[in-house]
Write an enzyme that holds these catalytic residues in place. Structure first.
Site, PDB file in Angstrom:
ATOM      1  N   ASP A  82       0.841  -1.194   0.000  1.00 26.99           N
ATOM      2  CA  ASP A  82       0.000   0.000   0.000  1.00 26.99           C
ATOM      3  C   ASP A  82       0.885   1.257   0.000  1.00 26.99           C
ATOM      4  O   ASP A  82       1.811   1.371   0.821  1.00 26.99           O
ATOM      5  CB  ASP A  82      -0.873  -0.046   1.276  1.00 26.99           C
ATOM      6  CG  ASP A  82      -1.946   1.014   1.293  1.00 26.99           C
ATOM      7  OD1 ASP A  82      -2.430   1.398   0.216  1.00 26.99           O
ATOM      8  OD2 ASP A  82      -2.321   1.439   2.412  1.00 26.99           O
ATOM      9  N   LYS A 184     -12.835  12.907   7.895  1.00 29.50           N
ATOM     10  CA  LYS A 184     -12.919  13.000   6.432  1.00 29.50           C
ATOM     11  C   LYS A 184     -13.770  14.165   5.933  1.00 29.50           C
ATOM     12  O   LYS A 184     -13.463  14.773   4.929  1.00 29.50           O
ATOM     13  CB  LYS A 184     -13.465  11.697   5.856  1.00 29.50           C
ATOM     14  CG  LYS A 184     -12.561  10.491   6.172  1.00 29.50           C
ATOM     15  CD  LYS A 184     -12.989   9.281   5.418  1.00 29.50           C
ATOM     16  CE  LYS A 184     -12.321   8.014   5.881  1.00 29.50           C
ATOM     17  NZ  LYS A 184     -10.857   7.978   5.666  1.00 29.50           N
ATOM     18  N   SER A 219     -12.756   4.355   4.905  1.00 28.73           N
ATOM     19  CA  SER A 219     -13.327   3.926   6.195  1.00 28.73           C
ATOM     20  C   SER A 219     -14.611   4.699   6.476  1.00 28.73           C
ATOM     21  O   SER A 219     -14.731   5.880   6.127  1.00 28.73           O
ATOM     22  CB  SER A 219     -12.321   4.161   7.325  1.00 28.73           C
ATOM     23  OG  SER A 219     -11.370   3.120   7.346  1.00 28.73           O
ATOM     24  N   ASP A 261      -8.431   1.005   6.463  1.00 28.20           N
ATOM     25  CA  ASP A 261      -7.440   0.859   7.525  1.00 28.20           C
ATOM     26  C   ASP A 261      -7.974   1.461   8.834  1.00 28.20           C
ATOM     27  O   ASP A 261      -8.043   0.799   9.866  1.00 28.20           O
ATOM     28  CB  ASP A 261      -6.136   1.565   7.113  1.00 28.20           C
ATOM     29  CG  ASP A 261      -5.020   1.318   8.114  1.00 28.20           C
ATOM     30  OD1 ASP A 261      -5.230   0.553   9.066  1.00 28.20           O
ATOM     31  OD2 ASP A 261      -3.924   1.891   7.961  1.00 28.20           O
ATOM     32  N   ARG A 265      -8.307   0.112  12.791  1.00 26.87           N
ATOM     33  CA  ARG A 265      -7.532   0.680  13.910  1.00 26.87           C
ATOM     34  C   ARG A 265      -8.460   1.057  15.063  1.00 26.87           C
ATOM     35  O   ARG A 265      -8.168   0.802  16.231  1.00 26.87           O
ATOM     36  CB  ARG A 265      -6.803   1.946  13.451  1.00 26.87           C
ATOM     37  CG  ARG A 265      -5.729   1.697  12.429  1.00 26.87           C
ATOM     38  CD  ARG A 265      -5.080   2.995  12.015  1.00 26.87           C
ATOM     39  NE  ARG A 265      -3.996   2.731  11.072  1.00 26.87           N
ATOM     40  CZ  ARG A 265      -3.085   3.611  10.728  1.00 26.87           C
ATOM     41  NH1 ARG A 265      -3.117   4.827  11.218  1.00 26.87           N
ATOM     42  NH2 ARG A 265      -2.127   3.298   9.890  1.00 26.87           N
ATOM     43  N   ARG A 286      -2.516 -12.033  25.515  1.00 23.38           N
ATOM     44  CA  ARG A 286      -3.372 -12.887  24.672  1.00 23.38           C
ATOM     45  C   ARG A 286      -4.847 -12.618  24.940  1.00 23.38           C
ATOM     46  O   ARG A 286      -5.668 -12.757  24.041  1.00 23.38           O
ATOM     47  CB  ARG A 286      -3.041 -14.367  24.910  1.00 23.38           C
ATOM     48  CG  ARG A 286      -1.673 -14.745  24.368  1.00 23.38           C
ATOM     49  CD  ARG A 286      -1.256 -16.109  24.823  1.00 23.38           C
ATOM     50  NE  ARG A 286      -1.138 -16.179  26.279  1.00 23.38           N
ATOM     51  CZ  ARG A 286      -0.701 -17.246  26.941  1.00 23.38           C
ATOM     52  NH1 ARG A 286      -0.359 -18.336  26.285  1.00 23.38           N
ATOM     53  NH2 ARG A 286      -0.613 -17.233  28.264  1.00 23.38           N
TER      54      ARG A 286
HETATM   55  P1  13P Z   1      -8.774   4.946   5.650  1.00 22.85           P
HETATM   56  O1  13P Z   1      -7.867   5.853   6.414  1.00 22.85           O
HETATM   57  O2  13P Z   1     -10.045   5.619   5.301  1.00 22.85           O
HETATM   58  O3  13P Z   1      -9.013   3.631   6.332  1.00 22.85           O
HETATM   59  O4  13P Z   1      -8.041   4.627   4.249  1.00 22.85           O
HETATM   60  C1  13P Z   1      -7.071   3.625   4.172  1.00 22.85           C
HETATM   61  C2  13P Z   1      -6.328   3.646   2.891  1.00 22.85           C
HETATM   62  O5  13P Z   1      -6.660   4.319   1.944  1.00 22.85           O
HETATM   63  C3  13P Z   1      -5.134   2.799   2.804  1.00 22.85           C
HETATM   64  O6  13P Z   1      -4.464   2.950   1.606  1.00 22.85           O
HETATM   65  O1  G3H Z   2      -3.255   4.962   3.520  1.00 23.63           O
HETATM   66  C1  G3H Z   2      -2.551   4.736   4.493  1.00 23.63           C
HETATM   67  C2  G3H Z   2      -2.834   3.596   5.387  1.00 23.63           C
HETATM   68  O2  G3H Z   2      -3.797   3.942   6.335  1.00 23.63           O
HETATM   69  C3  G3H Z   2      -1.564   3.073   6.006  1.00 23.63           C
HETATM   70  O3  G3H Z   2      -1.160   3.866   7.041  1.00 23.63           O
HETATM   71  O4  G3H Z   2       1.235   4.227   6.496  1.00 23.63           O
HETATM   72  O5  G3H Z   2       0.385   4.606   8.821  1.00 23.63           O
HETATM   73  O6  G3H Z   2       0.593   2.285   7.906  1.00 23.63           O
HETATM   74  P1  G3H Z   2       0.364   3.744   7.606  1.00 23.63           P
HETATM   75 ZN    ZN Z   3      -4.542   4.958   0.893  1.00 24.20          ZN
END
Ligand code: 13P
Ligand code: G3H
Ligand code: ZN
Length: 320
Positions: A82, A184, A219, A261, A265, A286
Site C-alpha cells: 500500500d 474525512k 473507512s 485501515d 484501527r 493474549r
Molecule cells: P482509511 O484511512 O479511510 O481507512 O483509508 C485507508 C487507505 O486508503 C489505505 O491505503
Molecule cells: O493509507 C494509508 C494507510 O492507512 C496506512 O497507514 O502508512 O500509517 O501504515 P500507515
Molecule cells: Zn490509501
C-alpha cells in the site's frame, strides 16, 4: 493456495458490480482476523501492507504470517504493498513474494509520476505482479506524510486516460472526495461520482474495457466504535467517515477495490481500551489481543457482507 495478483479478482468485481476489500494488516492478529472473515464469507480479499508496517514488523515476518494464513484455504488472496514510494522497499516486496504493489507517485509532477510508474510497472509485470498507481491527491495522513485539504486535488479525467495509456498500470487510485484517517468530512459527506463516471466512460470509449478504479480513504468511522473508544479514555472528537450507502454505490460503479485501515484501527483500539478498563488485573496480552482480533473480524465480516458485496466472490457462480 498461493497468493494471486489482483488482475482477475478486480476484473470479476467490475463485471459483477461489487468491490474487493483491501484491508491494512500489521501483525499476526490483523492477518488472522481478515482471513477469518474472508473464509466465513467465501470472499476474495486483499491483504495490504504499508511501508510503515514493513519498517515496523519486518518483511520476512509479514510474508511468513500471510503465507501461513492462506495455507488451509483455496480462496484467492492477494498481498499488496500500500502506498509504495521507496525504491528499496518496492524492490524488496517484489523479491519477497508480494503479488501486487502500489506505486504512489501522487506527490510528484505529472511527468515524473508517469516516468516512475512506468518503471515500476515493468519491474512488477516481469514477475506477474499487478500494479496500482495514483493520480490526484487525497487529503489526510499516511506514513507520517500529511496532505492538507488545500493541497489535495481531484483526479483529472483527461489525465487519467493519458496516464493509464502511457504507463500500462492494472488499476488506478483516484481522488474524488475521500481522505485518509478518521476526519474525512466537515459538512455533508459527498463523493464526485460525475468525475468517476466520466473517467470510466472515457476509458470505455477509448477501448480500455472493465478498468478497475481504486478508492482510498474509504473507512466509514462507525460511531459505535468511536463512542466505545471515547468511553474508555480515547479522544476522537468529530470523527467522520464515508457513509455506507456511498460505498455501496461506488462498489456498483467502477470502484473495484476499497481501502480500509482506519476502521480496523479504531475497532482494535477501542476493544483493547475496554479490555484494559474492565480487567485491570489482567497482564496476559493474549486476552486483550484475542478480544481485539474478534472485533476486527466482526468489522471485516460486516463490510464484506453488507457493503462491498464480495460475499461468495470466490465461488464458481460468479461471472468470469
Ligand atoms: P482509511 O484511512 O479511510 O481507512 O483509508 C485507508 C487507505 O486508503 C489505505 O491505503
Ligand atoms: O493509507 C494509508 C494507510 O492507512 C496506512 O497507514 O502508512 O500509517 O501504515 P500507515
Ligand atoms: Zn490509501
Amino acid at each position: 493456495m498461493a497468493l494471486v495478483n489482483t488482475k482477475k479478482m478486480l476484473e470479476k468485481a467490475f463485471i459483477n458490480k461489487y468491490a474487493i476489500g483491501a484491508f491494512n494488516v500489521n501483525n499476526l492478529e490483523t492477518v488472522q482476523a481478515v482471513m477469518r472473515a474472508a473464509k466465513k464469507n467465501n470472499s476474495h480479499v486483499i491483504l495490504q501492507i504499508s511501508q510503515g508496517t514493513i519498517k515496523y514488523a519486518g518483511i520476512k515476518y509479514l510474508i511468513n504470517i500471510v503465507n501461513e494464513s492462506i495455507k488451509e484455504t483455496d480462496l484467492d488472496i492477494a498481498l499488496h504493498l500500500d502506498h509504495g514510494f521507496d525504491f528499496e522497499i518496492i524492490k524488496s516486496t517484489i523479491e519477497n513474494g508480494f503479488s501486487s504493489i502500489m506505486f504512489d507517485g501522487s506527490s510528484l509532477s505529472y511527468q515524473d509520476n508517469i516516468r516512475l510508474t512506468k518503471k515500476f510497472c515493468a519491474m512488477a509485470h516481469e514477475k506477474n505482479i499487478t500494479i496500482e498507481a495514483e493520480l490526484g491527491k487525497l487529503a489526510g495522513i499516511e506514513d507520517e506524510i500529511k496532505v492538507s485539504n488545500k493541497d489535495a486535488s481531484y483526479t483529472d479525467p483527461e489525465q487519467a486516460l493519458d496516464f493509464i495509456k502511457k504507463t500500462g498500470i492494472d488499476s488506478l487510485a483516484v481522488s474524488i472526495g475521500t481522505s485518509h484517517g478518521a476526519y474525512k468530512f466537515k459538512g455533508e459527506a459527498k463523493l464526485d461520482f460525475d468525475r468517476l463516471n466520466l473517467i470510466s466512460n472515457m476509458l470505455e470509449d477509448s477501448g480500455i474495457k472493465n478498468f478497475p478504479i481504486v478508492l482510498h480513504g474509504a473507512s466509514s468511522i462507525d460511531k459505535n466504535y468511536v463512542n466505545l473508544c471515547n468511553k474508555f479514555g480515547g479522544k476522537l472528537s468529530n470523527a467522520s467517515g464515508v457513509p455506507e450507502e456511498i460505498l455501496k454505490k461506488a462498489s456498483r460503479l467502477s470502484i473495484c477495490k476499497i481501502n480500509i485501515d482506519t476502521d480496523l484501527r479504531i475497532a482494535m483500539t477501542s476493544s483493547i481500551r475496554k479490555s484494559f478498563f474492565e480487567n485491570p488485573e489482567n497482564i496476559d496480552p493474549r486476552n486483550y489481543l484475542s478480544e481485539a482480533r474478534d472485533s476486527l473480524e466482526n468489522v471485516v465480516n460486516y463490510k464484506i457482507k453488507n457493503i462491498l458485496g464480495s460475499k461468495g466472490s470466490c465461488s464458481v457462480n460468479n461471472v468470469n
